[in-house]
Design an enzyme around this catalytic site. Structure first.
Site, mmCIF file in Angstrom:
data_model
loop_
_atom_site.group_PDB
_atom_site.id
_atom_site.type_symbol
_atom_site.label_atom_id
_atom_site.label_comp_id
_atom_site.label_asym_id
_atom_site.label_seq_id
_atom_site.Cartn_x
_atom_site.Cartn_y
_atom_site.Cartn_z
ATOM 1 C CG ASP A 57 -50.077 -65.423 27.647
ATOM 2 O OD1 ASP A 57 -50.830 -64.609 27.826
ATOM 3 O OD2 ASP A 57 -49.373 -65.136 29.244
ATOM 4 C CE1 TYR A 155 -62.172 -56.461 34.790
ATOM 5 C CE2 TYR A 155 -63.821 -54.810 36.011
ATOM 6 C CZ TYR A 155 -63.304 -56.223 36.026
ATOM 7 O OH TYR A 155 -63.954 -57.084 35.069
ATOM 8 C CE LYS A 159 -63.829 -57.146 31.621
ATOM 9 N NZ LYS A 159 -63.270 -58.162 31.553
ATOM 10 C CD GLU A 197 -60.120 -62.850 48.577
ATOM 11 O OE1 GLU A 197 -59.749 -63.407 47.407
ATOM 12 O OE2 GLU A 197 -60.148 -62.695 49.466
ATOM 13 C CE LYS A 198 -66.579 -61.479 41.367
ATOM 14 N NZ LYS A 198 -67.636 -62.534 41.692
ATOM 15 C CB ALA A 199 -68.383 -57.956 48.677
ATOM 16 C CE LYS A 206 -62.925 -60.608 55.043
ATOM 17 N NZ LYS A 206 -63.245 -59.077 55.176
ATOM 18 N NE ARG A 289 -70.886 -51.012 39.349
ATOM 19 C CZ ARG A 289 -69.391 -50.806 39.185
ATOM 20 N NH1 ARG A 289 -69.448 -51.737 39.721
ATOM 21 N NH2 ARG A 289 -69.241 -49.976 39.028
HETATM 22 P P1 NAD Z 1 -61.885 -65.786 36.973
HETATM 23 O O1 NAD Z 1 -60.595 -64.880 36.868
HETATM 24 O O2 NAD Z 1 -62.606 -66.844 37.458
HETATM 25 O O3 NAD Z 1 -61.829 -66.140 35.089
HETATM 26 C C1 NAD Z 1 -60.710 -65.810 34.601
HETATM 27 C C2 NAD Z 1 -59.843 -66.069 33.503
HETATM 28 O O4 NAD Z 1 -58.521 -65.845 32.737
HETATM 29 C C3 NAD Z 1 -58.964 -66.858 34.613
HETATM 30 O O5 NAD Z 1 -58.853 -68.398 34.438
HETATM 31 C C4 NAD Z 1 -57.350 -66.931 33.752
HETATM 32 O O6 NAD Z 1 -56.968 -67.779 34.541
HETATM 33 C C5 NAD Z 1 -58.547 -67.281 32.464
HETATM 34 N N1 NAD Z 1 -57.185 -65.861 32.221
HETATM 35 C C6 NAD Z 1 -56.203 -64.649 32.469
HETATM 36 N N2 NAD Z 1 -55.498 -64.060 31.684
HETATM 37 C C7 NAD Z 1 -54.994 -64.977 30.456
HETATM 38 C C8 NAD Z 1 -54.570 -65.224 29.284
HETATM 39 N N3 NAD Z 1 -53.613 -64.329 29.176
HETATM 40 N N4 NAD Z 1 -54.439 -66.395 28.762
HETATM 41 C C9 NAD Z 1 -55.498 -67.182 28.947
HETATM 42 N N5 NAD Z 1 -56.174 -67.126 30.292
HETATM 43 C C10 NAD Z 1 -55.935 -65.722 31.173
HETATM 44 O O7 NAD Z 1 -63.214 -64.678 36.697
HETATM 45 P P2 NAD Z 1 -64.472 -64.436 36.123
HETATM 46 O O8 NAD Z 1 -65.201 -63.999 37.434
HETATM 47 O O9 NAD Z 1 -64.813 -65.758 35.607
HETATM 48 O O10 NAD Z 1 -64.458 -63.104 35.185
HETATM 49 C C11 NAD Z 1 -64.906 -63.845 33.437
HETATM 50 C C12 NAD Z 1 -64.781 -62.404 33.264
HETATM 51 O O11 NAD Z 1 -66.423 -61.543 33.134
HETATM 52 C C13 NAD Z 1 -64.145 -61.749 32.981
HETATM 53 O O12 NAD Z 1 -63.800 -61.594 31.794
HETATM 54 C C14 NAD Z 1 -64.031 -60.866 34.389
HETATM 55 O O13 NAD Z 1 -63.427 -59.318 33.667
HETATM 56 C C15 NAD Z 1 -65.611 -61.107 33.433
HETATM 57 N N6 NAD Z 1 -67.157 -60.263 34.712
HETATM 58 C C16 NAD Z 1 -66.385 -60.877 36.064
HETATM 59 C C17 NAD Z 1 -67.708 -60.788 36.618
HETATM 60 C C18 NAD Z 1 -68.106 -61.486 38.070
HETATM 61 O O14 NAD Z 1 -68.399 -61.330 38.262
HETATM 62 N N7 NAD Z 1 -67.017 -62.259 37.754
HETATM 63 C C19 NAD Z 1 -68.216 -59.407 37.198
HETATM 64 C C20 NAD Z 1 -68.000 -58.293 35.822
HETATM 65 C C21 NAD Z 1 -67.381 -58.998 34.433
HETATM 66 N N1 GDD Z 2 -63.915 -58.042 47.946
HETATM 67 C C1 GDD Z 2 -64.176 -57.030 49.452
HETATM 68 N N2 GDD Z 2 -63.566 -58.190 50.527
HETATM 69 N N3 GDD Z 2 -64.886 -56.742 49.339
HETATM 70 C C2 GDD Z 2 -65.587 -56.489 49.949
HETATM 71 C C3 GDD Z 2 -65.521 -56.722 51.801
HETATM 72 C C4 GDD Z 2 -64.551 -58.222 51.532
HETATM 73 O O1 GDD Z 2 -64.333 -58.870 52.704
HETATM 74 N N4 GDD Z 2 -65.966 -56.089 52.574
HETATM 75 C C5 GDD Z 2 -66.423 -55.286 52.261
HETATM 76 N N5 GDD Z 2 -66.956 -55.457 50.865
HETATM 77 C C6 GDD Z 2 -67.074 -54.158 49.668
HETATM 78 C C7 GDD Z 2 -66.406 -53.818 48.728
HETATM 79 O O2 GDD Z 2 -64.964 -52.176 49.323
HETATM 80 C C8 GDD Z 2 -66.925 -52.679 48.045
HETATM 81 O O3 GDD Z 2 -67.397 -51.798 48.407
HETATM 82 C C9 GDD Z 2 -68.620 -53.940 48.007
HETATM 83 O O4 GDD Z 2 -67.832 -54.842 48.926
HETATM 84 C C10 GDD Z 2 -68.737 -54.976 46.736
HETATM 85 O O5 GDD Z 2 -66.897 -55.236 46.331
HETATM 86 P P1 GDD Z 2 -66.085 -55.967 45.200
HETATM 87 O O6 GDD Z 2 -67.314 -57.562 45.584
HETATM 88 O O7 GDD Z 2 -65.116 -57.056 45.515
HETATM 89 O O8 GDD Z 2 -66.339 -55.784 44.007
HETATM 90 P P2 GDD Z 2 -67.199 -54.137 43.407
HETATM 91 O O9 GDD Z 2 -68.811 -54.943 43.576
HETATM 92 O O10 GDD Z 2 -66.626 -53.363 43.392
HETATM 93 O O11 GDD Z 2 -66.898 -54.776 41.508
HETATM 94 C C11 GDD Z 2 -66.759 -56.095 41.555
HETATM 95 O O12 GDD Z 2 -67.795 -56.064 40.754
HETATM 96 C C12 GDD Z 2 -67.605 -55.388 38.654
HETATM 97 C C13 GDD Z 2 -68.895 -56.111 38.199
HETATM 98 O O13 GDD Z 2 -70.101 -54.960 38.934
HETATM 99 C C14 GDD Z 2 -65.191 -56.558 40.683
HETATM 100 O O14 GDD Z 2 -65.437 -57.881 40.437
HETATM 101 C C15 GDD Z 2 -65.428 -55.651 38.885
HETATM 102 O O15 GDD Z 2 -63.883 -56.435 38.323
HETATM 103 C C16 GDD Z 2 -66.691 -56.269 38.797
HETATM 104 O O16 GDD Z 2 -66.456 -56.148 37.309
#
Ligand code: NAD
Ligand code: GDD
Length: 338
Positions: A57, A155, A159, A197-199, A206, A289
């Site tokens: 951690d 969040y 950042k 999970e993201k969109a 789904k 965005r």
């Molecule tokens: P992810 O959740 O798959 O990976 C993050 C990892 O960090 C996880 O495996 C988690 O277990 C680990 N972690 C969290 N807390 C911890 C702790 N206290 N000690 C050790 N490990 C820890 O996410 P990701 O999508 O791979 O994102 C990686 C980075 O990129 C993150 O910093 C995220 O905020 C940033 N980011 C990702 C996205 C995206 O779309 N995926 C967008 C913007 C920013």
């Molecule tokens: N997750 C998710 N699940 N989003 C959905 C769904 C669903 O079933 N249906 C519609 N959406 C819509 C959300 O309401 C949002 O408006 C859009 O899809 C995108 O959602 P996400 O992909 O979950 O997140 P985001 O783009 O708003 O933000 C993500 O991207 C950032 C960087 O661009 C997040 O992962 C952030 O943590 C990340 O930093």
């Protein structure tokens, strides 16, 4: 620095058990680096090729001191992270801010004490002000538009604070820092179920689960826009940034903006499955965005190789496999997940 010397550098990937970190570890190993990972957990979907994998951690200062020992370069991707369903409900604000900021404070101080040469920090498009992302067809996300700051989530505030923390360590202690603002990264081995999970992954899941003609729930009116970057492109750009003289912060994203309803239609097209879109209330985030890649093009001569369609094809079929094996796993117990 010659490539030969560079390969002597020992690398730490914080968060290498996660999605982007996992892909980055594979890339670094294929390039010939010695790699240590620290993560709370092992990689969920594949065995990590890292030379050392420390389950620990990073909010614990002693763990940070231990994992930076002997390390030359760090990629800091560990964070408490999720899509709209995790970061926009407000329910996880305190834990997200506390965990992520503590990791960054600890790892930077440990890096300073251990004379680490270079550190990459994964920031987010979520740092951009909400007031520039109200029009879904014309969002503004150029790097300099980050201020006056007004992110729409805690969040995003964490950042932005952490970006400033990294830049302060650069100014005051000479640590070479590299900062990227990721714009919604997707691909195989990303979280696809469970609430974070993201969109792209959520909608792939789904579509994979539903039968022809059924309704697919999409949060919001579906007119909100985003751009999505395939993970291999993300890792390419991170590696270019790390080996460059440029520090950033810089966007790493795609400029291929799409509405969420059209994203759903694209995935249905890949799956060859007609579903009825059912727009329902849910956590939405900003209205629009899109990555602005002017700076990343100019500074790093980088642009994405994969179109959204190409990345989604790979992702959809990987998620379809996950859905099938997950369903098989539960079928015997007659308890199918929602
Ligand atoms: P992810 O959740 O798959 O990976 C993050 C990892 O960090 C996880 O495996 C988690 O277990 C680990 N972690 C969290 N807390 C911890 C702790 N206290 N000690 C050790 N490990 C820890 O996410 P990701 O999508 O791979 O994102 C990686 C980075 O990129 C993150 O910093 C995220 O905020 C940033 N980011 C990702 C996205 C995206 O779309 N995926 C967008 C913007 C920013
Ligand atoms: N997750 C998710 N699940 N989003 C959905 C769904 C669903 O079933 N249906 C519609 N959406 C819509 C959300 O309401 C949002 O408006 C859009 O899809 C995108 O959602 P996400 O992909 O979950 O997140 P985001 O783009 O708003 O933000 C993500 O991207 C950032 C960087 O661009 C997040 O992962 C952030 O943590 C990340 O930093």
């Amino acid at each position: 620095m010659s490539k030969e010397n560079d390969l002597n550098n020992k690398i730490l990937v914080c968060g290498g058990g996660g999605f982007i970190g996992g892909h980055l570890v594979k890339r670094l190993k294929s390039e010939g680096y010695w790699v240590r990972v620290c993560d709370l957990k092992e990689h969920e979907f594949s065995k990590s090729p890292a030379d050392e994998f420390i389950v620990g951690d990073l909010t614990d200062r002693l763990i940070c001191n231990r994992v930076v020992d002997g390390i030359d370069q760090i990629y800091q991707l560990a964070a408490d992270m999720g899509g709209a369903g995790y970061i926009f409900t407000g329910d996880h604000d305190a834990v997200v801010m506390h965990n992520s900021v503590t990791i960054n404070l600890n790892i930077l101080e440990a890096s300073r004490l251990a004379n680490v040469k270079k550190i990459f920090y994964s920031s987010s498009a979520c740092i951009y002000p909400e007031y520039n992302q109200m029009d879904p067809n014309n969002p503004k996300c150029s790097e300099e538009s980050a201020y006056p700051a007004a992110p729409d989530s805690e969040y995003g505030w964490e950042k932005l604070f952490s970006e400033r923390l990294y830049l302060a360590y650069h100014r005051n202690y000479g640590l070479d820092v590299k900062i990227a603002r990721f714009h919604n990264i997707f691909g195989e081995e990303g979280t696809w179920i469970g609430g974070r999970e993201k969109a792209p992954a959520a909608i792939c899941r789904k579509v994979a689960e539903l039968k022809y003609g059924e309704k697919i729930d999409i949060w919001g009116d579906g007119k909100q826009t985003r751009s999505f970057l395939y993970v291999d492109d993300c890792v390419d750009c991170v590696r270019i940034l790390m080996d460059s003289d440029f520090s950033g912060p810089v966007n790493i994203g795609s400029e291929e903006m799409i509405s969420i309803n059209n994203l759903a239609l694209m995935i249905m097209n890949i799956a060859e499955k007609d579903l009825e879109i059912n727009n329902i209330p849910g956590p939405i985030g900003v209205r629009g965005r899109n990555s602005d890649n002017t700076l990343v093009n100019a500074a790093l001569h980088w642009k994405p190789k994969y179109s959204l369609m190409e990345g989604l094809e790979k992702t959809y079929f990987w998620i379809l496999d996950q859905v099938i094996s997950y369903t098989d796993q539960y079928r015997d117990k007659s308890v199918l997940p929602n």
